[in-house]
Write a protein that holds these residues in place. Structure first.
Motif: not given
Length: 396
Positions: A171-172, A183-184, A188-195, A221-225
Motif C-alpha cells: 500500500x505504500x 493516523x494509522x 479506519x479508512x482506505x488511506x489509513x488501514x492497508x491490508x 506504521x502503515x501496513x503494520x498490524x
C-alpha cells in the motif's frame, strides 16, 4: 532489474521499468483462479484425512510443511505417526546424513482444507533422536513442567508487516513514502488501514483452527498490524503462536503478498515490530500479587542481557535495530520499568498498579522471536529464580 529497482526509488526510472517492478509486487500464483481451485476442493475426500505437518527450519524463523494422507481422523496427538524429511534442504543437516524426524506435538483444525483435515505442529529430532538446534520446544516443555503448579500464563502481541513480493510495504507509494505516523494506529479508512482483508481472513482462520487468538489491531506504521494470542498456559503459548504465524503466512500466500516479522523492516523514523509478552503466575494474579511482580522485575533487571540474547534469533543483533530508545522502545543496553510506560523494558499496566495484582508486560522480545525461548526465559528468571548469564542445566 536491479537497476530498475534503484531507479524506482530515485524517481528517474522509465515507465516500462516501473511497470516491471510493480508487477513483482504480488505473487503470480495469487492470480490463479480460486474459483477453479474450489471446484476440486469441493470434491468429497472419502474416509481419508489430510494432515499437514509443520515445523521450524534451521533458521529458527522459517516454517516448512508437507502433507500426508491418513486412513482415519486423529482425535489426539497420540494418534499421529512420526514422519521424516530431508534436513539438508532446510538448513538442518548435511546431505550425507539428511533424514530428520518429525514428532507431532500439537494438533489444530485445518482452516484451508477444513474438517476433518488437520494442521500438525511438530518437533524436529536429529538422526540420533536429539533435538535439532532450532527445536527449542523440548527444553521449554521441560521447564514448564517444573513450574506447572505456578500456572504461568502468557499473552503475546505479535506485530508484523505486510509486504509485496518485491519487499516494498503493501500500500505504500511505489516511488515514495506515505504520510508520517499518527493516523494509522487502530485506523479506519482506505488511506489509513492497508491490508485489512488479510487481517480479517487470518483472524477467522485462527478461530476456526482453535488458536487462542484474542484480538487484532492496525499498528503505528502503515501496513503494520498486530494480533494477540492468549492467555495460554505453559507450553501452549509457543504452540499457538507458531501455528498463528503459519496461518498468516498461508493467508498472505493466497492474497499474493508476504508477511515479515523483521523487527525493523523500514529504517528511519518508523516504528519497529515487537512481540510484547504479558506474563503472570498464580501468585501474581492473587491478592497482594504486585509484590511478587515487583520481585520478578528486580530479578529481570539483574539478568537483562541474558533476556536480550533470548529475545531474538540472532542473540540480540536483530533487536539492536529496534530497541533504540525511540518509537516506543527502551534502549537495548539499559533496563527500565514503570507503570503505563511504553518506553520501558517492563511495563506494569495502570490497572495492575491500582488493583495491586495481575501481570506485567515485557516489551523487549522482537517480532521474530521464538516464543518457546521467550516464555522459558521468563519462567527461569521469575519463577525458578535463576541468576547469572547462562540458563541452569537441570539434567546434570
Amino acid at each position: 532489474m536491479l537497476v530498475c529497482f534503484l531507479f524506482l526509488f530515485t524517481n528517474v526510472g522509465s515507465a516500462g521499468c516501473l511497470w516491471r517492478v510493480r508487477k513483482m509486487a504480488t505473487s503470480a500464483s495469487s492470480k490463479l483462479s480460486k474459483a477453479v481451485k474450489q471446484l476440486y476442493m469441493d470434491l468429497p475426500q472419502g474416509e481419508k484425512v489430510q494432515a499437514m505437518y509443520i515445523w521450524i527450519d534451521g533458521t529458527g524463523e522459517g516454517l516448512r510443511c508437507k502433507t500426508r494422507t491418513l486412513d482415519f481422523e486423529p482425535k489426539s496427538i497420540d494418534d499421529l505417526p512420526e514422519w521424516n524429511f530431508d534436513g539438508s534442504s532446510t538448513y538442518q543437516s548435511e546431505g550425507s546424513n539428511s533424514d530428520m524426524y518429525l514428532i507431532p506435538a500439537a494438533m489444530f483444525r485445518d482452516p484451508f482444507r477444513k474438517d476433518p483435515n488437520k494442521l500438525v505442529l511438530c518437533e524436529v529430532l536429529k538422526y540420533n533422536r536429539k533435538p535439532a538446534e532450532t527445536n527449542l520446544r523440548r527444553s521449554c516443555k521441560q521447564i514448564m513442567r517444573m513450574v506447572e503448579n505456578n500456572h504461568p500464563w502468557f499473552g503475546m502481541e505479535q506485530e508484523y508487516t505486510i509486504l509485496g513480493t518485491d519487499g516494498h510495504p503493501f500500500g505504500w507509494p511505489s516511488n515514495g513514502f506515505p504520510g508520517p505516523q499518527g493516523p494509522y494506529y487502530c485506523g479506519v479508512g482506505a488511506d489509513k488501514a492497508y491490508g485489512r482483508d488479510i487481517v480479517e481472513a487470518h483472524y477467522r482462520a485462527c478461530l476456526y483452527a482453535g488458536v487462542q487468538i484474542c484480538g487484532t489491531n492496525a499498528e503505528v506504521m502503515p501496513a503494520q498490524w498486530e494480533f494477540q494470542v492468549g492467555p495460554c498456559e505453559g507450553i501452549n503459548m509457543g504452540d499457538h503462536l507458531w501455528i498463528a504465524r503459519f496461518i498468516l503466512h498461508r493467508v498472505c500466500e493466497d492474497f499474493g503478498v508476504v508477511v515479515s516479522f523483521d523487527p525493523k523492516p523500514i529504517s528511519g523514523n518508523w516504528n519497529g515490530a515487537g512481540c510484547h509478552t504479558n506474563f503472570s503466575t498464580k501468585e501474581m494474579r492473587e491478592e497482594g500479587g504486585l509484590k511478587v511482580i515487583e520481585e520478578s522485575i528486580d530479578r529481570l533487571a539483574k539478568r537483562h542481557m541474558y533476556h536480550i540474547r533470548a529475545y531474538d534469533p540472532k542473540g540480540g543483533l536483530d533487536n539492536a535495530r529496534r530497541l533504540t530508545g525511540h518509537h516506543e522502545t527502551s534502549n537495548i543496553d539499559e533496563f527500565s520499568a514503570g507503570v503505563a510506560n511504553r518506553g520501558a523494558s517492563i511495563r506494569i499496566p495502570r490497572l495492575v498498579g491500582q488493583e495491586k495484582k495481575g501481570y506485567f508486560e515485557d516489551r523487549r522480545p522482537s517480532a521474530n522471536c521464538d516464543p518457546y525461548m521467550v516464555t522459558e526465559a521468563l519462567v527461569r528468571t521469575c519463577v525458578l529464580k535463576e541468576e547469572g548469564d547462562e540458563p541452569t542445566d537441570y539434567n546434570k
